[in-house]
Every structure is written in structure tokens, then in C-alpha cells.
Design an enzyme around this catalytic site. Structure first.
Site, PDB file in Angstrom:
ATOM      1  N   HIS A 128       2.103  20.380   7.451  1.00 24.29           N
ATOM      2  CA  HIS A 128       3.194  20.518   6.594  1.00 24.29           C
ATOM      3  C   HIS A 128       4.474  19.801   7.073  1.00 24.29           C
ATOM      4  CE1 HIS A 128       1.192  23.541   3.956  1.00 24.29           C
ATOM      5  NE2 HIS A 128       0.928  24.207   5.074  1.00 24.29           N
ATOM      6  N   CYS A 165       7.671  13.170   6.163  1.00 26.07           N
ATOM      7  CA  CYS A 165       8.694  12.326   5.903  1.00 26.07           C
ATOM      8  C   CYS A 165       9.282  11.560   7.400  1.00 26.07           C
ATOM      9  CB  CYS A 165       9.496  12.712   4.837  1.00 26.07           C
ATOM     10  SG  CYS A 165       8.607  12.817   3.361  1.00 26.07           S
TER      11      CYS A 165
END
Length: 376
Positions: free
Chosen positions: A217, A266
Site C-alpha cells: 500500500h 506514488c
């Protein structure tokens, strides 16, 4: 997972399988090299009753994991359709995804296609000054780092299906001739220490490139460690640390060599320069007066992230992430002839008709084309 579903119906299998079908399955499994001669003999000689033979057989297959279990299920379907239907495995084991051809192009390959000697020779002659020089296979020591966080302190953060991603990526990297350091379920601190230690590996001096793959995650500029419990108790590995540990100053063994980063999270960025010596094999003190020069602090990187900033990355609970599935398909099919940036473009192309997600390249500082030349 086929092995987990097969384990659930173990008792029904033992109760219902006939001695003749056991014999057929043993022969089939021996023929496809899932069982060796000793294991076959164990089934036939060490157990006298049908039920004991059945228990021995299914337990042997279960211990070998997902792929042998999938093969076993397929063979059982052929040999005893009635028992197979009774086990109801069709509803429990999902079918393998059917590769979707790229319009106007070849269908994805399920295995890594090797480059030809002639192709490599042609590229080396035509693009000699515009490609990163590959080392000969006989003397090189390629390394790759793969970190896959699956289980977290918070039960609801479990990344079901991520085991498949790890298996697929490890297989791809090994087929590309990288020795893979495969780590699972690490905290942010553990990840940082692992990347830092990886950057100092001596093997990089005898390598022409490296891959680092992170699956977890994450958020815009970080990858979550397994202790992450939200804003109140964050456990975040900053993506910048990857570049800091592997940049020109910190990782001399990979200086001027391609560093390929694949991330399911990201981004962040940094630019600048640092002072380095030309010869990484000598003592710096002996070289500084004559050969010290300024060089780019961050160079020869390229990253592919599973999605654009602020968006989600999708994962099937049994088949893994869409990103890894399609990336492996593209590398298997086209790494034999395409350089890394073209491979990344093709991966992104596979998402044009999947509006939920679009992979994105980041911090691309490759100054030349990088060909993997699989098999050579």
C-alpha cells in the site's frame, strides 16, 4: 490459490477417489515431473489401503504449492469428471486470465522470449554509442531487490493476491538473469535498511544494471510498511530514499548503469549534483587531486509506477495486481527486442482501455537505451 482450495476438499477427495484413478494421477504427475521416482514408489509401496494412498498423493501435491496443485486439479478433471464435479472446484479456483492481444500486434507470451544473437549484434553495431553496454553473461553478477508487503498489523490491510505478484516478478527477474533478493512484510525502517544494504553489494561492480521492485500500500510520496495504522501511527518509507541510496554518490558500483524502479505507490523528486571521482575501483584519496569532477547526483534511473498521483492501483484478490500481470506479459513478449522505455510505453498502452488506472513513468534520467537481451 489452488493449493488452499484443494486442501479444503482433501477429505472428500480421499473418500471418493478410486484406486485406478490414483494410479492414473500418479503416472500423469510423474510424466510432467511433479512427482519423482521416490515419491511414486512411496505412494505405491508404503501404503496398502486406497485411502492411505490417496492421502499420501494429495499431501505430496499440496506441499509443492500453487502451480502443482493447479496441474493436479486439471488432471483430476480429465481422469474423474464425476469426482471433480463433486469437489466443486470450478467455483473455487478462478480460471487463469486470458491474455488480451494488443490491437494489430502479437499476443502476449506466457514465457520470456529470448533475444537472438543476430539481433544483439545488429543493435550493438547500429546503436553502439546510444545504448548502455551489456556485460557478457559469463562474467556478470546481476542483482535485483524485490520487496512485497502482504500482511500488515491491521488485518483489513491484507493484500490478498499479492503472493502471485511476488512469484511472477521473481520468475521474470530470474529469467532475465538477475539474482533476486526477495523480502516480504517489512516495516519502513526495514525497507530503508534493505535498500541501503543492497546499494552497497559488491556484485554491482560486476553488473550492468539493476531492478528494484516495491509492492505495498502507499501514498503519493511513500510506500507503507507493515506497521502502518494511518495518520496517527504512520509507517512510511519515503520513495526519495530509493534514489538517495542508489544515486551517483551513494552507490558507486552502479554508477553510469541503468537502475530500473517498479513501484506500486506514488512519487517524490529531487535534483542536484555531487562531487565524484572518475575511478570507482581505486581509493578516492589517491585520485581526488587530479581526477575529481562534478557529475549528476541522480542519473541513469527510470521508474514505472502502477498509477498516476492521487489515484488507486487495482488488485484481484486471487490473481494479483493488474499492473504486474500486464508488465510481466509485455516483458515476456517484447524484452527480446525493445529497450526499457519502449517496454514501459507498451505497458502503459495496455491500460488505454482501462480508465480506472494508468501507470506513469517518473524520474527518467536514462541517457541511453537499455536493452535486456534476455537469454544472452
Amino acid at each position: 490459490m489452488a493449493d488452499k482450495e484443494l486442501r479444503k476438499v482433501r477429505g472428500v477427495f480421499v473418500e471418493g477417489v478410486t484406486k485406478a484413478v490414483i494410479q492414473q494421477l500418479v503416472d500423469d504427475l510423474q510424466g510432467c515431473e511433479i512427482l519423482n521416482d521416490g515419491e511414486v514408489e512411496s505412494v505405491h509401496e508404503e501404503y496398502s489401503t486406497r485411502a492411505d494412498k490417496a492421502r499420501c498423493l494429495i499431501d505430496m501435491v499440496l506441499k509443492k504449492g500453487r502451480v502443482p496443485s493447479e496441474k493436479f486439479i486439471g488432471l483430476l478433471k480429465e481422469r474423474d469428471p464425476n469426482l471433480y464435479a463433486k469437489l466443486d472446484l470450478d467455483s473455487k479456483v478462478p480460471p487463469k486470465p486470458i491474455p488480451v492481444p494488443i490491437p494489430g500486434d502479437r499476443p502476449p507470451s506466457p514465457f520470456l522470449v529470448s533475444s537472438t544473437v543476430d539481433f544483439k549484434k545488429e543493435i550493438m553495431e547500429k546503436e553502439a554509442k546510444s545504448i548502455y553496454p551489456p556485460m557478457e553473461k559469463a562474467g556478470r553478477k546481476r542483482l535485483a531487490l524485490l520487496i512485497n508487503n502482504i500482511k500488515f498489523d491491521r488485518v483489513d490491510m491484507l493484500r490478498s493476491g499479492a503472493e502471485i505478484d511476488g512469484e511472477r516478478m521473481e520468475a521474470l527477474l530470474k529469467n532475465l538473469d538477475y539474482n533476486v533478493v526477495h523480502l516480504k512484510n517489512k516495516s519502513a525502517e526495514d525497507m530503508d535498511m534493505a535498500v541501503k544494504a543492497f546499494a552497497q553489494r559488491e556484485e554491482h561492480l560486476l553488473s550492468d544494471s539493476t531492478f528494484l521492485v516495491f509492492m505495498s500500500h502507499g501514498k503519493r510520496d511513500g510506500i507503507f510498511g507493515i506497521h502502518h495504522e494511518g495518520k496517527d501511527k504512520p509507517d512510511v518509507f519515503n520513495i526519495d530514499n530509493i534514489y538517495n541510496h542508489l544515486n551517483t554518490k551513494s552507490c558507486t558500483g552502479l554508477r553510469n548503469k541503468p537502475k530500473i524502479i517498479l513501484i506500486q505507490a506514488c512519487r517524490g523528486d529531487e535534483e542536484g549534483s555531487t562531487w565524484v571521482c572518475d575511478n570507482v575501483h581505486e581509493e578516492p584519496e589517491a585520485m581526488e587531486d587530479d581526477n575529481i569532477r562534478e557529475d549528476h547526483k541522480e542519473k541513469d534511473f527510470i521508474s514505472l509506477l502502477s498509477c498516476t498521483p492521487d489515484t488507486k492501483s487495482y488488485r484481484h484478490v486471487k490473481e494479483g495486481t493488474v499492473f504486474i500481470q500486464r508488465l510481466v506479459e509485455i516483458f515476456n513478449t517484447y524484452a527480446c527486442e525493445d529497450h526499457i522505455e519502449e517496454l514501459f510505453r507498451k505497458v502503459m498502452n495496455r491500460f488505454e482501455n482501462f480508465p480506472k488506472q494508468m501507470p506513469s513513468k517518473d524520474r527518467a534520467t536514462l541517457t541511453k537505451h537499455f536493452y535486456l537481451f534476455p537469454g544472452l
